[in-house]
Write a protein that holds these residues in place. Structure first.
Motif, PDB file in Angstrom:
ATOM      1  N   GLN A 130       7.158   0.575   9.931  1.00 42.64           N
ATOM      2  CA  GLN A 130       6.884  -0.843  10.170  1.00 42.64           C
ATOM      3  C   GLN A 130       6.625  -1.586   8.865  1.00 42.64           C
ATOM      4  OE1 GLN A 130       3.515  -0.543  12.778  1.00 42.64           O
ATOM      5  NE2 GLN A 130       4.767  -0.279  14.612  1.00 42.64           N
ATOM      6  N   ALA A 131       6.039  -0.909   7.895  1.00 42.69           N
ATOM      7  CA  ALA A 131       5.712  -1.541   6.615  1.00 42.69           C
ATOM      8  C   ALA A 131       6.955  -1.849   5.786  1.00 42.69           C
ATOM      9  CB  ALA A 131       4.763  -0.649   5.810  1.00 42.69           C
ATOM     10  N   GLY A 132       8.022  -1.122   6.022  1.00 44.45           N
ATOM     11  CA  GLY A 132       9.268  -1.404   5.311  1.00 44.45           C
ATOM     12  C   GLY A 132       9.361  -0.710   3.972  1.00 44.45           C
ATOM     13  N   ASP A 133      10.313  -1.178   3.168  1.00 39.89           N
ATOM     14  CA  ASP A 133      10.610  -0.556   1.877  1.00 39.89           C
ATOM     15  C   ASP A 133       9.431  -0.567   0.908  1.00 39.89           C
ATOM     16  OD1 ASP A 133      13.241   0.112   2.519  1.00 39.89           O
ATOM     17  OD2 ASP A 133      13.997  -1.854   1.893  1.00 39.89           O
ATOM     18  N   GLU A 134       8.568  -1.548   1.014  1.00 39.01           N
ATOM     19  CA  GLU A 134       7.431  -1.636   0.092  1.00 39.01           C
ATOM     20  C   GLU A 134       6.395  -0.553   0.359  1.00 39.01           C
ATOM     21  OE1 GLU A 134       5.762  -5.518  -0.353  1.00 39.01           O
ATOM     22  OE2 GLU A 134       7.735  -6.450  -0.399  1.00 39.01           O
ATOM     23  N   GLY A 135       6.379  -0.028   1.569  1.00 43.60           N
ATOM     24  CA  GLY A 135       5.413   1.009   1.913  1.00 43.60           C
ATOM     25  C   GLY A 135       4.003   0.460   2.024  1.00 43.60           C
ATOM     26  N   MET A 136       3.038   1.369   1.956  1.00 37.70           N
ATOM     27  CA  MET A 136       1.627   0.995   2.076  1.00 37.70           C
ATOM     28  C   MET A 136       0.776   1.881   1.186  1.00 37.70           C
ATOM     29  SD  MET A 136       0.919   0.566   6.164  1.00 37.70           S
ATOM     30  CE  MET A 136      -0.773   0.026   5.944  1.00 37.70           C
ATOM     31  N   PRO A 137      -0.285   1.323   0.640  1.00 35.85           N
ATOM     32  CA  PRO A 137      -1.238   2.157  -0.082  1.00 35.85           C
ATOM     33  C   PRO A 137      -1.922   3.133   0.878  1.00 35.85           C
ATOM     34  CG  PRO A 137      -1.593  -0.177  -0.562  1.00 35.85           C
ATOM     35  CD  PRO A 137      -0.628  -0.089   0.576  1.00 35.85           C
ATOM     36  N   VAL A 138      -2.220   4.311   0.379  1.00 31.90           N
ATOM     37  CA  VAL A 138      -2.878   5.327   1.197  1.00 31.90           C
ATOM     38  C   VAL A 138      -4.182   4.776   1.778  1.00 31.90           C
ATOM     39  CG1 VAL A 138      -4.008   7.583   1.129  1.00 31.90           C
ATOM     40  CG2 VAL A 138      -1.808   7.268   0.009  1.00 31.90           C
ATOM     41  N   SER A 139      -4.927   4.050   0.974  1.00 31.10           N
ATOM     42  CA  SER A 139      -6.207   3.510   1.444  1.00 31.10           C
ATOM     43  C   SER A 139      -6.026   2.547   2.615  1.00 31.10           C
ATOM     44  CB  SER A 139      -6.951   2.824   0.301  1.00 31.10           C
ATOM     45  OG  SER A 139      -6.152   1.772  -0.234  1.00 31.10           O
ATOM     46  N   ARG A 154       3.218   6.260  -7.388  1.00 34.88           N
ATOM     47  CA  ARG A 154       1.984   5.737  -7.983  1.00 34.88           C
ATOM     48  C   ARG A 154       2.270   4.382  -8.622  1.00 34.88           C
ATOM     49  NH1 ARG A 154      -2.813   7.268  -8.225  1.00 34.88           N
ATOM     50  NH2 ARG A 154      -2.438   9.409  -7.590  1.00 34.88           N
ATOM     51  N   ASP A 155       1.432   3.408  -8.296  1.00 35.65           N
ATOM     52  CA  ASP A 155       1.500   2.080  -8.892  1.00 35.65           C
ATOM     53  C   ASP A 155       0.142   1.823  -9.537  1.00 35.65           C
ATOM     54  OD1 ASP A 155       2.075  -0.514  -9.606  1.00 35.65           O
ATOM     55  OD2 ASP A 155       1.913  -1.321  -7.566  1.00 35.65           O
ATOM     56  N   GLY A 156       0.033   2.175 -10.809  1.00 35.20           N
ATOM     57  CA  GLY A 156      -1.268   2.093 -11.470  1.00 35.20           C
ATOM     58  C   GLY A 156      -2.192   3.136 -10.877  1.00 35.20           C
ATOM     59  N   ARG A 157      -3.293   2.679 -10.305  1.00 34.81           N
ATOM     60  CA  ARG A 157      -4.254   3.592  -9.678  1.00 34.81           C
ATOM     61  C   ARG A 157      -4.037   3.724  -8.176  1.00 34.81           C
ATOM     62  NH1 ARG A 157     -10.116   2.307 -12.006  1.00 34.81           N
ATOM     63  NH2 ARG A 157     -10.533   3.432 -10.090  1.00 34.81           N
ATOM     64  N   THR A 158      -3.040   3.022  -7.668  1.00 34.23           N
ATOM     65  CA  THR A 158      -2.782   3.010  -6.228  1.00 34.23           C
ATOM     66  C   THR A 158      -1.625   3.946  -5.884  1.00 34.23           C
ATOM     67  OG1 THR A 158      -3.502   0.699  -6.150  1.00 34.23           O
ATOM     68  CG2 THR A 158      -2.244   1.518  -4.269  1.00 34.23           C
ATOM     69  N   LEU A 159      -1.826   4.736  -4.848  1.00 35.18           N
ATOM     70  CA  LEU A 159      -0.783   5.632  -4.365  1.00 35.18           C
ATOM     71  C   LEU A 159      -0.123   4.978  -3.151  1.00 35.18           C
ATOM     72  CD1 LEU A 159       0.506   8.366  -4.917  1.00 35.18           C
ATOM     73  CD2 LEU A 159      -1.177   9.391  -3.385  1.00 35.18           C
ATOM     74  N   ILE A 160       1.164   4.698  -3.278  1.00 30.28           N
ATOM     75  CA  ILE A 160       1.924   4.021  -2.225  1.00 30.28           C
ATOM     76  C   ILE A 160       2.770   5.060  -1.477  1.00 30.28           C
ATOM     77  CG2 ILE A 160       3.665   2.248  -1.727  1.00 30.28           C
ATOM     78  CD1 ILE A 160       1.174   1.063  -2.970  1.00 30.28           C
TER      79      ILE A 160
END
Length: 107
Positions: free
Chosen positions: A27-36, A66-72
């Motif tokens: 549902q989130a699409g190509d951008e995905g979502m952060p694990v948090s 990984r996008d900086g400190r965020t895991l997508i």
């Protein structure tokens, strides 16, 4: 898709939490979502979520970036398409079933 790969995908998606995670990522699409965000939205503890995501990654259904400190997390759409094609091929290879499952107008 080979039967072993399809079985692995179905086995991983057979767990309610993993299915919910995968459904949300699609549902989130190509951008995905952060694990948090997945953890918060689905109410899954991060350590448990990490385990479930690992299983989906190993089945080839999800990738992590990984996008900086965020895991997508993102769904791997070609794998999803291959899994759906596997089902259609199995259904549509039988002459009796071809009229009901392969023709969207017949559904």
């Amino acid at each position: 898709m080979e039967i072993q790969a399809a079985a692995r995908c179905f086995a991983e998606l057979g767990h309610p939490s993993r299915l919910a995670i995968y459904q949300r990522l699609v549902q989130a699409g190509d951008e995905g979502m952060p694990v948090s965000a997945i953890a918060e939205e689905l109410g899954i503890v991060l350590s448990t979520l990490s385990h479930h995501i690992k299983q989906l990654v190993q089945a080839g259904l999800v990738e992590q970036v990984r996008d900086g400190r965020t895991l997508i997390c993102r769904p791997i759409y070609p794998q999803m398409d291959a899994l759906l094609a596997f089902l259609r091929e199995q259904c549509c290879s039988r002459p009796v079933m071809a009229t009901t499952c392969c023709d969207p107008a017949a559904a």
